[in-house]
Design an enzyme around this catalytic site. Structure first.
Site, PDB file in Angstrom:
ATOM      1  N   HIS A 187      12.288 168.263  58.840  1.00 18.40           N
ATOM      2  CA  HIS A 187      13.648 168.141  59.384  1.00 18.40           C
ATOM      3  C   HIS A 187      14.626 168.313  58.220  1.00 18.40           C
ATOM      4  O   HIS A 187      14.287 167.997  57.073  1.00 18.40           O
ATOM      5  CB  HIS A 187      13.770 166.734  59.976  1.00 18.40           C
ATOM      6  CG  HIS A 187      15.053 166.451  60.691  1.00 18.40           C
ATOM      7  ND1 HIS A 187      16.213 166.122  60.027  1.00 18.40           N
ATOM      8  CD2 HIS A 187      15.359 166.424  62.013  1.00 18.40           C
ATOM      9  CE1 HIS A 187      17.166 165.903  60.915  1.00 18.40           C
ATOM     10  NE2 HIS A 187      16.687 166.079  62.122  1.00 18.40           N
ATOM     11  N   ASP A 207       8.081 160.612  56.506  1.00 18.89           N
ATOM     12  CA  ASP A 207       9.154 160.605  57.499  1.00 18.89           C
ATOM     13  C   ASP A 207       8.495 160.300  58.846  1.00 18.89           C
ATOM     14  O   ASP A 207       7.847 161.178  59.440  1.00 18.89           O
ATOM     15  CB  ASP A 207       9.847 161.970  57.497  1.00 18.89           C
ATOM     16  CG  ASP A 207      10.863 162.105  58.619  1.00 18.89           C
ATOM     17  OD1 ASP A 207      10.928 161.217  59.491  1.00 18.89           O
ATOM     18  OD2 ASP A 207      11.594 163.122  58.638  1.00 18.89           O
ATOM     19  N   GLN A 218       9.386 160.595  64.036  1.00 22.88           N
ATOM     20  CA  GLN A 218       8.768 161.043  65.293  1.00 22.88           C
ATOM     21  C   GLN A 218       7.376 160.470  65.508  1.00 22.88           C
ATOM     22  O   GLN A 218       6.699 160.859  66.448  1.00 22.88           O
ATOM     23  CB  GLN A 218       8.694 162.584  65.320  1.00 22.88           C
ATOM     24  CG  GLN A 218      10.042 163.275  65.277  1.00 22.88           C
ATOM     25  CD  GLN A 218      10.865 163.099  66.553  1.00 22.88           C
ATOM     26  OE1 GLN A 218      10.356 162.664  67.595  1.00 22.88           O
ATOM     27  NE2 GLN A 218      12.139 163.418  66.477  1.00 22.88           N
ATOM     28  N   LYS A 251      15.372 156.101  67.961  1.00 21.58           N
ATOM     29  CA  LYS A 251      14.288 156.928  68.510  1.00 21.58           C
ATOM     30  C   LYS A 251      13.138 156.064  69.040  1.00 21.58           C
ATOM     31  O   LYS A 251      12.164 156.568  69.573  1.00 21.58           O
ATOM     32  CB  LYS A 251      13.770 157.890  67.438  1.00 21.58           C
ATOM     33  CG  LYS A 251      14.779 158.994  67.070  1.00 21.58           C
ATOM     34  CD  LYS A 251      14.156 159.990  66.125  1.00 21.58           C
ATOM     35  CE  LYS A 251      15.172 160.858  65.414  1.00 21.58           C
ATOM     36  NZ  LYS A 251      15.777 161.877  66.269  1.00 21.58           N
ATOM     37  N   CYS A 297      17.307 171.085  63.926  1.00 20.12           N
ATOM     38  CA  CYS A 297      17.483 170.635  62.533  1.00 20.12           C
ATOM     39  C   CYS A 297      16.265 170.956  61.669  1.00 20.12           C
ATOM     40  O   CYS A 297      15.876 170.143  60.811  1.00 20.12           O
ATOM     41  CB  CYS A 297      17.783 169.139  62.450  1.00 20.12           C
ATOM     42  SG  CYS A 297      19.311 168.683  63.235  1.00 20.12           S
TER      43      CYS A 297
HETATM   44  N1  PLP Z   1      13.217 163.342  60.585  1.00 22.72           N
HETATM   45  C1  PLP Z   1      12.720 163.785  61.752  1.00 22.72           C
HETATM   46  C2  PLP Z   1      11.316 164.297  61.821  1.00 22.72           C
HETATM   47  C3  PLP Z   1      13.525 163.755  62.894  1.00 22.72           C
HETATM   48  O1  PLP Z   1      13.055 164.216  64.060  1.00 22.72           O
HETATM   49  C4  PLP Z   1      14.852 163.250  62.791  1.00 22.72           C
HETATM   50  C5  PLP Z   1      15.759 163.252  63.968  1.00 22.72           C
HETATM   51  O2  PLP Z   1      15.721 164.102  64.802  1.00 22.72           O
HETATM   52  C6  PLP Z   1      15.298 162.792  61.559  1.00 22.72           C
HETATM   53  C7  PLP Z   1      14.456 162.854  60.483  1.00 22.72           C
HETATM   54  C8  PLP Z   1      16.679 162.248  61.382  1.00 22.72           C
HETATM   55  O3  PLP Z   1      16.834 161.058  62.084  1.00 22.72           O
HETATM   56  P1  PLP Z   1      18.252 160.332  62.169  1.00 22.72           P
HETATM   57  O4  PLP Z   1      19.220 161.379  62.641  1.00 22.72           O
HETATM   58  O5  PLP Z   1      18.041 159.246  63.160  1.00 22.72           O
HETATM   59  O6  PLP Z   1      18.574 159.846  60.810  1.00 22.72           O
END
Ligand code: PLP
Length: 410
Positions: free
Chosen positions: A124, A201, A204, A227, A367
């Site tokens: 991401h 990370d 998900q 999430k 993203c």
């Molecule tokens: N990392 C992953 C794999 C994600 O799917 C997301 C959000 O879609 C993020 C990071 C960023 O999360 P946040 O916008 O809640 O900080």
């Protein structure tokens, strides 16, 4: 034992909504954010109505009660992740802030110009741009683990990226586009064999499967409250004390200091050193409720339910002519996210027309532009499942896609 899906859905009032005054909501954008159960919203309302006071600062009753709730929430997160100590649980605004914190503070403490960080092609943007910001300032290098055509990490290429300049690995547990579940324990083992720490990370993964930071032995792990059925504006960074202790603070302000003078300031102990300013202490209560909620259903039950839905959805979707599903097709390594394209139908058209039928999916690059480019597309449609989704909703999605397809055939 499976939970009672009907009863669980009742806990999420929004799922009873009607869209465009006509269609029952079919919410399949859970990868972006999940809906909130009553328990979360009610606990937060209760705190605002009856407890609200700033934490850690007051001697008065309410302040102490608010502080107790906030620290109890930290303990709930610790238990949920099976961290060794609550000192290893930092509250942030979300995964993005958690990754930025590590990128900034770890690099400042342990990296020099020419040092390297390993990320992957399926990250991401939060796990790419955070490091690029440091790269601009410090001249570090990003090395990228490529993905296979199946949409998994190329593990041989990963091992080959390590050298004497590698300082940290930062990879996603589950891809928000492909649904790929990466072999985190193996990624950690390889990183540690090279004496390199690793950030996971888990944005998900944490909502969908049990994650035990001690079993994984990862050094840092990030996730977002919103999430996992919790409120927006709060997330977590888990970090081993041995690393956090040696990292400088992220932001300056109240709470993170021990003593301040104009000449010299000493910093507070963990976890407060990284928590400048008034924290979102009501959101931490909401997050704790959300974690209690999923724990009461059982993470293994949630995983089993979502795997069954994913398997069923993939089977049904593959009956559609021109359907392309990205990522591995084995649900043991494919989490509750399905990215797809149908024939020549633009993903935006598909998403917009599905919306007109009450079906909420995501469209675009999610993203993760480098990954989308690697797939050779401009974007995809993405359906992502949560613990409350049903087979009927999958059927509605499949019927919806077929209906959109018919529109394009005429
Ligand atoms: N990392 C992953 C794999 C994600 O799917 C997301 C959000 O879609 C993020 C990071 C960023 O999360 P946040 O916008 O809640 O900080």
């Amino acid at each position: 034992m499976m939970y009672d899906l009907k009863a669980v859905r009742k806990e999420f009032p929004i799922l009873e909504r009607t869209i465009y005054k006509k269609y029952p909501l079919v919410y399949l954008d859970n990868g972006a954010t999940t809906q909130k159960p009553r328990q979360v919203v009610e606990a937060m309302t209760e705190e605002y109505y009856n407890v609200n006071a700033n934490v850690h600062r007051g001697v008065h009753f309410l302040s102490q009660q608010a502080t107790d709730l906030h620290e109890a929430a930290r303990e709930t997160v610790r238990r949920f992740l099976n961290a060794r100590s609550a000192n290893e649980i930092l509250f942030t605004r979300g995964t993005t802030e958690s990754i930025n914190l590590v990128a900034q503070c770890f690099c400042q403490a342990f990296m020099q110009e020419g040092d390297e960080v390993i990320v992957s092609e399926m990250e991401h943007h939060a796990n790419i741009v955070s490091w690029q910001l440091v790269r601009q300032r410090m001249g570090i290098r990003l090395r990228v683990i490529p993905i296979t055509d199946e949409g998994t990490l190329d593990m041989q290429a990963y091992e080959a990226l390590f050298n004497e300049r590698t300082r940290i690995v930062s990879v996603t547990h589950v891809s928000n586009v492909l649904g790929t579940v990466n072999p985190v324990a193996e990624l950690v083992r390889i990183a540690h064999a090279h004496n390199v720490p690793i950030l996971v990370d888990a944005a998900q993964s944490v909502p969908h499967m049990a994650v035990d930071v001690q079993a994984l032995d990862c050094d840092f792990l990030a996730f977002s409250g919103h999430k996992i059925y919790g409120p927006t504006g709060i997330g977590v960074l888990y970090g081993k004390e041995s690393w956090l202790d040696r990292m400088p603070p992220y932001m300056g302000g109240g709470e993170m200091i021990k003593n301040v003078s104009f000449e010299h300031t000493t910093f507070n102990a963990l976890p407060y050193k990284f928590e400048a300013g008034t924290p979102d202490y009501v959101a931490s209560t909401g997050l704790a409720q959300a974690l209690d909620f999923v724990t009461s259903l059982g993470m293994d039950n949630i995983l089993a339910h979502e795997q069954e839905l994913t398997r069923y959805a993939m089977e049904q979707m593959q009956t559609i002519e021109g359907m392309r599903i990205y990522g591995p097709h084995d649900v043991n390594i494919h989490d509750a996210v399905i990215s797809f394209q149908v024939g020549q139908i633009h993903h935006l058209d598909m998403g917009t027309l599905l919306d007109r039928l009450g079906i909420a999916v995501r469209t675009g690059h999610h993203c993760a532009e480098p990954l989308i480019r690697r797939l050779g597309v401009e974007g995809t449609c993405r359906a992502s499942f949560a613990l409350y989704n049903t087979k009927d909703e999958v059927d509605a999605l499949v019927a919806g896609i077929k209906r959109v397809q018919q529109m394009f055939q005429h």
